[in-house]
Design a protein around this motif. Structure first.
Motif, PDB file in Angstrom:
ATOM      1  N   ARG A 122       3.493  -5.792   3.778  1.00  0.00           N
ATOM      2  CA  ARG A 122       3.495  -6.384   5.080  1.00  0.00           C
ATOM      3  C   ARG A 122       3.363  -7.496   3.597  1.00  0.00           C
ATOM      4  N   ASP A 132       0.396  -1.287  -0.293  1.00  0.00           N
ATOM      5  CA  ASP A 132       0.156   0.188   0.211  1.00  0.00           C
ATOM      6  C   ASP A 132       0.643   1.679   0.008  1.00  0.00           C
ATOM      7  N   PHE A 133       0.778   2.337  -0.186  1.00  0.00           N
ATOM      8  CA  PHE A 133       0.840   3.757  -0.710  1.00  0.00           C
ATOM      9  C   PHE A 133       0.089   4.870  -0.105  1.00  0.00           C
ATOM     10  N   ARG A 148       4.805   1.102   1.404  1.00  0.00           N
ATOM     11  CA  ARG A 148       5.315  -0.265   2.345  1.00  0.00           C
ATOM     12  C   ARG A 148       4.235  -1.870   1.815  1.00  0.00           C
TER      13      ARG A 148
END
Lengths: 170, 401
Positions: free
Chosen positions: B238, B187-188, B236
């Motif tokens: 994850r 995600d950003f 990011r």
């Protein structure tokens, strides 16, 4: 201008895309309160207005389910390419309807998944895949590859581990 | 960049408020959460004696937060809410013209709207995406947070408090924040704020350098270094590999700066931030590296001939282990920066900490922590230096609901 268009395109694609919504508790919180594990109230703050859905959600995620929530969600995710016929979250049974891939219209599949308990274990899920072939205008039972059921179970376990890790990393 | 952010914010807003799949509507809920802590602190610091006053070593201190959390979901699938955090945060401001250090103020306060397809928009006083939403690699889950915990609350004198930054490291300038949904683990997001100020109004009654919209000083005015047009952008990831949860983040913090029409001006921030952390078997380990145009603690640099204007470099790393109700951990930071810009020597800010917390009940914990920090910058023939050493031992309890 090109940067603007590129970034706008990304967001437009985002709007039409298939992303997963990121919840607020997946974002960093620099408050001192966030550093304390757990809450005396059992939920995130004391409800002073509205209906408490956290307990309902907790029920639906753990207590209300008779089976492990990660395995349940992972099984639904993994079998989502098949039309769902019935799902019993208390008994842990998911039954799909027949599905015929567009590339092979002369064969169709359905699956039955059993989640066997509340623990996230490698033997906590069983999958049975059924296959039929179209012969002489009628559907006839046909064998599936011996590894199909195991492969599906492994896929579900991998997805369940991923969901568990995502939760733990918050 | 500002135009990009504003334009893309409009695109995202259109997506958020546009067509969305039907979803179960949820009437809004309002919750009140809180936090209180009590610490005993034993502080052994340099600069504790002078010709006018001497400091003892022991003290009791307390702190609190109240959070109001609003959340709901519309029938078109858009979730919405607001968070308002009130805190006791007037440290060291019990001076003339300012209320006592027990006065309350707001920390973060923002409104948010979110859709599964378009992501989330936040409007208000917040940390941004690099120092807030997607902050990664800063391990503060033990004790009071180790090097980012309560220890500095007890240290008197700016020279005795090493400078650094972690999540929440800049004042919560009023801004707009966009964060995307998660795609394949990624995600950003990006955030933008015009000015450094936060809160309700212009920040001033008379025209001066304390006004939120302060842009430049006139020929006869004094000059104040303040950020303008603060931008943060981050991406990011994850995911998990063989049961190990992995999170990584790359981000950028940039800004302009107020101008001085009658002398030397400053330089805006231009800092890259990279964080990585891993979680498995109860262990969480992480590290964060930041470098670029800034002084220690994301301070602004002044420019001009003869001034020390070296880039800032900062390492922060930590590890924590949780077993049943006990969490133990350690962390440290090492910051190299210009420090005093009239002193050509490099400034070195360092601290390390070990600590533990034991949960007596969900939301009720005992904590113990030891932290040592140093601040060094060698003096020259014409410039003063700094060489201080501070040690703080904390023992306390905290409660959250």
């Amino acid at each position: 201008m090109r940067k603007l268009l590129a970034f706008g395109l990304i967001l437009t694609l985002t709007a039409c895309g298939y992303g997963r919504e990121v919840k607020n508790d997946e974002y960093y919180d620099d408050s001192r309160r966030a550093r304390v594990q757990g809450r005396l109230s059992g939920s995130d703050g004391i409800l002073i207005f509205g209906t408490d859905r956290s307990s309902q959600q907790a029920d639906s995620q753990e207590g209300g389910l008779g089976v492990n929530a990660y395995l349940w969600r992972a099984t639904l995710d993994t079998l989502s390419f098949l039309p769902l016929s019935s799902a019993d979250p208390f008994g842990g049974v998911i039954i799909t309807d027949w599905y015929s891939p567009a590339a092979t219209p002369t064969e169709r599949f359905r699956a039955t998944a059993y989640i066997l308990g509340r623990q996230l274990r490698s033997d906590g899920v069983r999958v049975s895949v059924f296959r039929q072939e179209l012969r002489n205008g009628g559907w006839m039972d046909a064998p599936v590859a011996p590894t199909t059921n195991t492969d599906m179970e492994n896929q579900i376990l991998a997805r369940a581990r991923e969901l568990r890790s995502q939760t733990a990393a918050r | 960049m500002r135009k990009i952010l504003l334009a893309t914010t409009a695109v995202a807003a259109a997506a958020v408020f546009g067509a969305a799949p039907l979803a179960a509507q949820e009437a809004p809920t309002v919750r009140v959460g809180g936090y209180f802590r009590f610490n005993y602190a034993f502080t052994d610091q340099d600069g504790a004696t002078s010709s006018t006053a001497n400091l003892g070593k022991s003290d009791f201190t307390s702190d609190m937060e109240i959070h109001v959390i609003v959340q709901g979901k519309a029938a078109n699938g858009v979730s919405y809410g607001a968070t308002i955090e009130v805190q006791d945060d007037q440290n060291r401001q019990a001076t003339s013209g300012v209320a006592t250090k027990m006065s309350l103020d707001t920390d973060e306060m923002y409104l948010w709207v979110s859709s599964p397809q378009a992501g989330q928009l936040r409007f208000g006083d917040e940390d941004g995406v690099v120092l807030g939403a997607m902050a990664t690699g800063w391990i503060t889950s033990f004790g009071t947070g180790g090097i980012d915990g309560d220890w500095l609350d007890n240290v008197v004198g700016g020279n005795n408090r090493p400078s650094y930054f972690v999540g929440g490291g800049l004042v919560d300038s009023t801004k707009i924040i966009y964060t995307s949904p998660q795609f394949f683990g990624f995600d950003f997001g990006a955030s933008f704020g015009f000015n450094e100020g936060e809160g309700e109004d212009s920040g001033c009654e008379a025209l001066g350098t304390n006004c939120d919209r302060y842009d430049s000083s006139g020929p006869l005015g004094t000059y104040s270094l303040r950020r303008k047009n603060e931008v943060q952008a981050a991406i990011r990831y994850r995911g998990s590999f063989a049961g190990v949860g992995i999170a990584g983040m790359a981000g950028y913090i940039g800004s302009g700066v107020t101008k001085n029409s009658s002398g030397l001006s400053g330089e805006g921030l231009s800092v890259g931030v990279f964080g990585l952390q891993a979680t498995a078997y109860g262990f969480t380990a992480g590290a964060n590296y930041a470098f670029g145009r800034a002084n220690a603690g994301l301070g602004l640099l002044q420019n001009g001939a003869g001034l020390d204007d070296q880039d800032m470099k900062q390492w922060v790393a930590g590890v924590a282990y949780t077993f049943a109700n006990l969490t133990v951990g350690a962390n440290f930071f090492d910051v190299r920066s210009a420090g005093s810009q009239t002193n050509p020597n490099e400034r070195k800010d360092q601290a390390w900490s070990v600590g533990a917390n034991y949960n007596l009940a969900p939301g009720l914990a005992l904590v113990a922590e030891y932290t040592q920090g140093t601040k060094e910058e060698d003096a020259t023939a014409t410039a003063t230096g700094v060489d201080t050493d501070t040690k703080v031992f904390l023992l306390g309890t905290r409660i959250a609901f």
